[in-house]
Scaffold this active site. Sequence first.
Site, PDB file in Angstrom:
ATOM      1  N   GLN A 279      10.020  -4.463  11.500  1.00  0.00           N
ATOM      2  CA  GLN A 279       8.870  -5.286  11.099  1.00  0.00           C
ATOM      3  C   GLN A 279       7.628  -4.722  11.774  1.00  0.00           C
ATOM      4  OE1 GLN A 279       9.068  -9.456  12.201  1.00  0.00           O
ATOM      5  NE2 GLN A 279       7.119  -9.933  11.208  1.00  0.00           N
TER       6      GLN A 279
ATOM      7  N   HIS B 268       9.105  -8.925   1.001  1.00  0.00           N
ATOM      8  CA  HIS B 268       8.932  -7.765   0.123  1.00  0.00           C
ATOM      9  C   HIS B 268       9.702  -8.064  -1.166  1.00  0.00           C
ATOM     10  CE1 HIS B 268       7.743  -4.642   3.263  1.00  0.00           C
ATOM     11  NE2 HIS B 268       8.229  -5.603   4.043  1.00  0.00           N
TER      12      HIS B 268
ATOM     13  N   ILE C 105       0.820  -1.212   0.000  1.00  0.00           N
ATOM     14  CA  ILE C 105       0.000   0.000   0.000  1.00  0.00           C
ATOM     15  C   ILE C 105       0.862   1.272   0.000  1.00  0.00           C
ATOM     16  CG2 ILE C 105      -0.257   0.388   2.507  1.00  0.00           C
ATOM     17  CD1 ILE C 105      -3.313   0.593   1.979  1.00  0.00           C
TER      18      ILE C 105
ATOM     19  N   ASN D 286      11.860  -8.131   6.618  1.00  0.00           N
ATOM     20  CA  ASN D 286      12.030  -7.372   7.855  1.00  0.00           C
ATOM     21  C   ASN D 286      11.646  -8.290   9.013  1.00  0.00           C
ATOM     22  OD1 ASN D 286      12.802  -4.985   6.570  1.00  0.00           O
ATOM     23  ND2 ASN D 286      10.687  -4.362   6.235  1.00  0.00           N
TER      24      ASN D 286
ATOM     25  N   HIS E   4       6.456 -12.249   5.813  1.00  0.00           N
ATOM     26  CA  HIS E   4       6.186 -11.797   4.449  1.00  0.00           C
ATOM     27  C   HIS E   4       7.492 -11.399   3.796  1.00  0.00           C
ATOM     28  CE1 HIS E   4       5.839  -8.381   7.222  1.00  0.00           C
ATOM     29  NE2 HIS E   4       6.322  -7.629   6.248  1.00  0.00           N
TER      30      HIS E   4
END
Length: 115
Positions: free
Chosen positions: A95, A103, A32, A88, A101
């Site tokens: 994080q 990136h 986002i 992260n 997750h």
Amino acid sequence: MSDDTLFDKILRKEIPAEVVYEDDHVLAFNDINPQAPVHVLVVPKARFRNVTELKDGDAETVGHFMIGVSHVAAELGLSERGFRVVFNTGPDALQTVEYIHAHILGGRGMEWPPG
Ligand code: AMP
């Protein structure tokens, strides 16, 4: 559920996301707040808080996760020029979402060392 993070909700489709890839093992969607022309988050459907939770018995699951990262990069047309994959992990790495997750950052030249 105390572990119910934003990414749990996106995986359950309770919160919308711009999905760019999905298979049996991963969901990938646009960040986002993009930090590069391409900035996609890849989330495994198997839940871990971050890299520190991964154990020997998770090798197959993690393998599917990383192969998913490769599929996403290919779908995004990044395989030839390259891209950066960032995990992260914990407070020093900033994080913010406690669901593992990757990136994927691409579409421009990167610098090293990172900030
Ligand atoms: P991290 O700081 O490594 O935990 O990364 C979390 C990422 O989630 C950040 O890059 C945020 O910009 C991103 N993010 C936060 N909310 C959303 C959302 N609703 N949809 C997509 N990405 C998000």
